[in-house]
Design a protein around this motif. Sequence first.
Motif, mmCIF file in Angstrom:
data_model
loop_
_atom_site.group_PDB
_atom_site.id
_atom_site.type_symbol
_atom_site.label_atom_id
_atom_site.label_comp_id
_atom_site.label_asym_id
_atom_site.label_seq_id
_atom_site.Cartn_x
_atom_site.Cartn_y
_atom_site.Cartn_z
ATOM 1 N N UNK A 1 -3.092 1.194 -12.664
ATOM 2 C CA UNK A 1 -2.660 1.562 -11.318
ATOM 3 C C UNK A 1 -1.953 0.378 -10.678
ATOM 4 N N UNK A 2 -0.774 0.604 -10.259
ATOM 5 C CA UNK A 2 -0.072 -0.514 -9.643
ATOM 6 C C UNK A 2 0.865 -0.045 -8.533
ATOM 7 N N UNK A 3 1.181 -0.967 -7.695
ATOM 8 C CA UNK A 3 2.140 -0.709 -6.632
ATOM 9 C C UNK A 3 3.484 -1.199 -7.123
ATOM 10 N N UNK A 4 4.502 -0.377 -7.037
ATOM 11 C CA UNK A 4 5.807 -0.806 -7.532
ATOM 12 C C UNK A 4 6.484 -1.710 -6.510
ATOM 13 N N UNK A 5 7.458 -2.421 -6.988
ATOM 14 C CA UNK A 5 8.095 -3.376 -6.092
ATOM 15 C C UNK A 5 8.998 -2.674 -5.092
ATOM 16 N N UNK A 6 9.344 -1.457 -5.363
ATOM 17 C CA UNK A 6 10.155 -0.736 -4.384
ATOM 18 C C UNK A 6 9.390 -0.584 -3.068
ATOM 19 N N UNK A 7 8.155 -0.182 -3.184
ATOM 20 C CA UNK A 7 7.320 -0.053 -1.993
ATOM 21 C C UNK A 7 7.082 -1.394 -1.326
ATOM 22 N N UNK A 8 6.862 -2.373 -2.137
ATOM 23 C CA UNK A 8 6.626 -3.708 -1.594
ATOM 24 C C UNK A 8 7.847 -4.223 -0.859
ATOM 25 N N UNK A 9 9.003 -4.092 -1.495
ATOM 26 C CA UNK A 9 10.236 -4.547 -0.869
ATOM 27 C C UNK A 9 10.489 -3.816 0.436
ATOM 28 N N UNK A 10 10.211 -2.527 0.428
ATOM 29 C CA UNK A 10 10.441 -1.748 1.644
ATOM 30 C C UNK A 10 9.626 -2.315 2.794
ATOM 31 N N UNK A 11 8.380 -2.614 2.533
ATOM 32 C CA UNK A 11 7.538 -3.158 3.587
ATOM 33 C C UNK A 11 8.020 -4.533 4.016
ATOM 34 N N UNK A 12 8.334 -5.366 3.051
ATOM 35 C CA UNK A 12 8.810 -6.714 3.380
ATOM 36 C C UNK A 12 10.074 -6.642 4.233
#
Lengths: 141, 141
Positions: free
Chosen positions: B1-12
């Motif tokens: 289970x992982x969070x993709x960087x797309x979601x992370x980038x969006x938040x950042x």
Amino acid sequence: MKLTSKGRYAVMALVDLARFDNINPVSLRDISLRQGISLDYLEQIFSKLKKNEIVKSIRGTQGGYVLNKSPNDIKLTNIFHAVDEKVKTVQCKKESKKGCNGKATKCITHNLWDELEIHINTFFENKSLKDLLNNNKETRV
Amino acid sequence: MKLTSKGRYAVMALVDLARFDNINPVSLRDISLRQGISLDYLEQIFSKLKKNEIVKSIRGTQGGYVLNKSPNDIKLTNIFHAVDEKVKTVQCKKESKKGCNGKATKCITHNLWDELEIHINTFFENKSLKDLLNNNKETRV
DNA sequence: ACATACCTGACTAAAATGGTCAAGTTTAGA
DNA sequence: TCTAAACTTGACCATTTTAGTCAGGTATGT
């Protein structure tokens, strides 16, 4: 973010195992048939479960697998950890120039992922195989 | 289970945007530089954020993006949903023979994933952009 | 001895991920 | 009016991960 089927299968297989291992070891073949999971894939999964001392194996005819602990002591955390189903939220690339290290802003969202990880892991740490067994007793045929 | 960087980038990117959009729209180029995210990739992400009415765009020179709601009203749920970062725990194949449908055991672990999904989503629903802003004020240069 | 069941490692097709590249359109400001 | 900044769109792609399969074993109860 998703849960892989490896982790899912591991849990399904162990719940199945927990139900049937009272007297005899349970063969992967049986689990495979009951749960509709490929035998070859199950073997990979159980190899890891064994390395992590969640199950014991008994070889030979009439052999199979048995739980190595009481269902109450097998937390989902243990299972997921065994099959490498980690909760990876973010790896701020360890030595990287970009992302968490180099920049002044320093990965604004860092704390967030830490919190999330704790949140999820808490859930898994509080769930044991036993919980799942009770939860499903009524659906047993 | 992982969070993709797309979601992370969006938040950042949105946290960055929220900090700087008081007066002028913020260009993706600036965000790209500050956060170390590829400009082309940011464009993909913001295209989705715009479709989901989380940001507004202003074209032309001195253009850029602006938040479409107050940071307090932008929950992480909204952001993740916008960029297709779903919390998929399990898809018991809808029409499949195996897995959840055909078998008598009927996907033993079904309830579990439902619970997990709720657990995680609750976390995201209770976190807004504003929370992240406050959280990081001290790290601002 | 032989069938059953575990054991191991190599291999692979398909999907997801994390982008890049190219070719626009729109608009502010000189 | 011209041009550069910035958004817009869609195709493309390399790499990694996933979800297995395949092909061999080895151990052991009967």
